[in-house]
Design a protein around this motif. Structure first.
Motif, PDB file in Angstrom:
ATOM      1  N   CYS A 168      25.572   6.870  12.648  1.00 18.18           N
ATOM      2  CA  CYS A 168      25.700   5.417  12.630  1.00 18.18           C
ATOM      3  C   CYS A 168      27.133   5.058  12.234  1.00 18.18           C
TER       4      CYS A 168
ATOM      5  N   CYS B 271      20.357   0.549  13.769  1.00 18.20           N
ATOM      6  CA  CYS B 271      20.286   1.565  12.725  1.00 18.20           C
ATOM      7  C   CYS B 271      19.116   1.301  11.773  1.00 18.20           C
TER       8      CYS B 271
ATOM      9  N   CYS C   7      26.953   2.479   8.839  1.00 21.88           N
ATOM     10  CA  CYS C   7      26.764   2.937   7.461  1.00 21.88           C
ATOM     11  C   CYS C   7      27.095   4.414   7.292  1.00 21.88           C
TER      12      CYS C   7
ATOM     13  N   HIS D 236      20.526   0.825   7.786  1.00 19.15           N
ATOM     14  CA  HIS D 236      21.144  -0.386   7.237  1.00 19.15           C
ATOM     15  C   HIS D 236      20.762  -1.536   8.161  1.00 19.15           C
TER      16      HIS D 236
END
Ligand code: ZN
Length: 282
Positions: A60, A39, A63, A42
């Motif tokens: 995701c 990701c 997050c 994050h």
């Protein structure tokens, strides 16, 4: 605030391959129907960032960031929606249209919403009519063409009765105003001022956007002397004939999988090919 016409945004979303866009920033690995990677929003060591090309979304699980291709650019490039649109248009070679004023865009969106709803009601009405005794010949013709009940259901085929005001009455009952009925192209106004159903005594084939929403109809004549043999919806704010490929909503996944498409000429040619492929175990 000026906005882009919704039809342009829809076109661009269709053209802009989300996997291709994301991959410029994030290395992705194929995982079944979707793609995954680390990701960018994050910090993580195992990939929980997924991109679904069929749905055109990323998400995701770490997050909870997610959205469409525009949202990805907005988050990643830290730009607003309009700049994300401009960047994507440039990348995919689409000419950015003049922005429209906010009020006009909202009206435009409201009208398109109403037209989609009208087509949804109409498709249900035509399907319902096909089940009635008055549609015995229509069902007979479908049988003679070898179209199975399952295909009829999958393609949403229906019947427009000979009545001049059947659909109109149904739509009026649902509260749609005269102006929007005429703009849908399903109801037409005669010189006398009287308005009637455009499609009468026809087998009705819904034409869908690739997302599956019905945006127009093709109507095939029931009788040999009925002209034209095929009557189609006119162009409307939700239907552009040259930008619509009939059947794409049902075939896009298969096309993506095999990497090619076979084009045929008519709705019933499509029905035959679709039916024989659907019958085969994959
Ligand atoms: Zn994340």
């Amino acid at each position: 605030m000026p906005l882009f016409p919704q039809s342009f945004i829809d076109d661009l979303r269709l053209q802009a391959n989300i996997v291709q866009v994301v991959q410029e920033y994030v290395p992705l690995k194929r995982s079944g129907r979707t793609y995954k990677g680390l990701c960018p929003f994050h910090s993580e060591k195992t990939p929980s960032f997924h991109v679904d090309p069929d749905k055109g979304f990323f998400h995701c699980f770490g997050c909870n960031a997610g959205g469409d291709v525009f949202k990805f650019l907005e988050l990643h490039e830290r730009v607003g929606f309009q700049d994300a649109v401009r960047m994507l248009a440039q990348k995919f070679g689409l000419t950015v249209p003049e922005p429209v004023e906010g009020d006009a865009a909202r009206q435009d969106a409201g009208l398109r919403e109403a037209l989609l709803k009208i087509h949804e009601v109409a498709a249900a009405y035509f399907r319902e009519q096909l089940e009635l005794p008055a549609a015995a010949r229509a069902r007979q013709q479908l049988r003679e063409r070898g179209v199975t009940p399952q295909t009829i259901e999958q393609l949403g085929i229906g019947y427009a009765p000979a009545s001049r005001e059947g659909l109109k009455a149904r739509l009026q009952k649902q509260g749609f105003a005269q102006g929007v009925l005429l703009q849908s192209g399903l109801i037409l106004q005669r010189d006398t001022g009287e308005s009637i159903d455009r499609f009468r005594n026809r087998l009705m084939i819904p034409i869908c956007r690739d997302t599956g929403s019905v945006i127009a109809f093709g109507g095939r004549a029931m009788d040999a002397d009925q002209v034209p043999k095929y009557l189609n919806s006119p162009e409307t704010p939700i239907y552009s004939k040259s930008r619509t490929l009939y059947g794409l909503n049902l075939t896009k996944q298969a096309i993506r999988k095999v990497g090619y498409a076979v084009m045929v000429e008519g709705y019933f040619d499509f029905a035959q090919v679709f039916q024989s492929n659907a019958a085969q175990p994959n």
